[in-house]
Motif scaffolding. Sequence first.
Motif, short mmCIF file in Angstrom:
data_model
loop_
_atom_site.label_atom_id
_atom_site.label_comp_id
_atom_site.label_asym_id
_atom_site.label_seq_id
_atom_site.Cartn_x
_atom_site.Cartn_y
_atom_site.Cartn_z
N THR A 118 36.46 91.76 60.92
CA THR A 118 35.77 93.05 61.06
C THR A 118 35.97 93.63 62.45
O THR A 118 36.20 94.84 62.60
N LEU A 119 35.90 92.80 63.47
CA LEU A 119 36.14 93.26 64.85
C LEU A 119 37.59 93.72 65.03
O LEU A 119 37.87 94.66 65.78
N ASN A 127 29.15 106.32 68.89
CA ASN A 127 28.19 105.55 68.10
C ASN A 127 27.57 104.47 68.99
O ASN A 127 28.14 103.39 69.19
N ASP A 128 26.39 104.77 69.54
CA ASP A 128 25.73 103.85 70.47
C ASP A 128 25.44 102.49 69.84
O ASP A 128 25.59 101.44 70.48
N ASP A 129 25.03 102.51 68.57
CA ASP A 129 24.72 101.26 67.88
C ASP A 129 25.95 100.37 67.77
O ASP A 129 25.89 99.16 68.02
N MET A 130 27.09 100.98 67.47
CA MET A 130 28.33 100.22 67.35
C MET A 130 28.77 99.68 68.71
O MET A 130 29.24 98.55 68.83
N LYS A 169 29.51 95.15 72.41
CA LYS A 169 29.11 94.50 73.65
C LYS A 169 28.54 93.12 73.39
O LYS A 169 28.85 92.14 74.09
N TYR A 170 27.71 93.02 72.34
CA TYR A 170 27.09 91.73 71.98
C TYR A 170 28.16 90.68 71.65
O TYR A 170 28.11 89.54 72.14
N TYR A 171 29.14 91.07 70.85
CA TYR A 171 30.18 90.11 70.46
C TYR A 171 31.12 89.79 71.63
O TYR A 171 31.65 88.68 71.71
N MET A 172 31.32 90.74 72.51
CA MET A 172 32.12 90.46 73.70
C MET A 172 31.44 89.43 74.59
O MET A 172 32.08 88.51 75.11
#
Length: 380
Positions: free
Chosen positions: A330-331, A350-353, A358-361
């Motif tokens: 997906t990433l 898209n701030d949520d995206m 950022k979380y996954y990074m």
Amino acid sequence: MVKPCTDAILYVLLKDSTVIPHLMSLLSSSQRTQEYITQIFSHCCKTPEHQTVLFNHGAIQNIAPLLISPSYKVRMQALKCFSVLAYENTLVSMTLVNVLVAGEQLTQVFVKMMQRDQPVEMQLTAAKCLTYMCRAGAIRTDDSCIVLKTLPCLVRMCSKEHLLEERVEGAETLAYLMEPDVELQRIASTTDHLVAMLADYFKYPSSVSAITDIKRPILESGVIELLCSLTQSDSPALRVNGIWALMNMAFQADQKVKVEIVRSLGTEQLFRLLSDPDTNVLMKTLGLLRNLLSTRPHIDQIMCSHGKQIMQAVTLILEAEHSIEVKEQTLCILANIADGNTAKELIMTNDDMLQKIKYYMVLCICGLLLLLLAADQTQY
């Protein structure tokens, strides 16, 4: 040899009512005469009117005995005659199933001509005859001569061991046979890796003219629609086969192929596949999206038309409980979108995206640090 079929010959055949009966009477002559006359008939039979004229002049009764001629050329031309006579013609096809040749049903004669030890041209033409008879309603789709003989023969014709022209003709005939029957589609999709063979045509660069022609055996014959219908099957194996083939077709494909896949599959079905309980189906669907969203112009066009739905699907997958492999795919899709000239704005706005990325990074960085620490401790 000069082709016997010309506009002049066709005109004479239809205009002079004595010509066809005279030619029929000559079919008892030499093998060379039989070959030429049946070749004239097969080349000149181009419309339902032509089929009717030949049928009314006893073409079936006169040509059928030639199918067991000692001459291969005569047998082959007689076979071609029956293929053009039977095409989309119920009357001819219903008559053919009751014809006997040397005490054997004509359908069984065609079956013998499809055996592997026969020349490919003969196998393919005999398969076309039975296909046309089936589509005309003269043979049931569940008849053994269709399911166990014709279908496997046409699938075999699609394999790499055959010439490109043979593979194209085999694929077109196969698609025509399967088109109205879901059960035949199901059987074919699990026979000799058919889906893989069809999808493999789309792996070649479009600059290769012969392969381009096959891509075009395939698009026009409705194979993409067939594969999309497989993704709606109750069987997980068939859903995997269908979406896997579409994924391969989309790999380095031109824009026309990608647009046709998106159009035929539809965003609603794409969402269903992205929430499929079978992980294999989900992974192949993500792979399809990755292949569709490659090459900047393609990315921008697809995201311009379906960006909102795709971003919504990506969000749902990242928020749900999925394996690392699913999240990774997906990433990668997001990375492809970010490579678009205009498509990347769907991420940047898209701030949520952005927060999810950022979380996954951060997770990736933390994981890398842990690996480095573990390696450092191992040294000591």
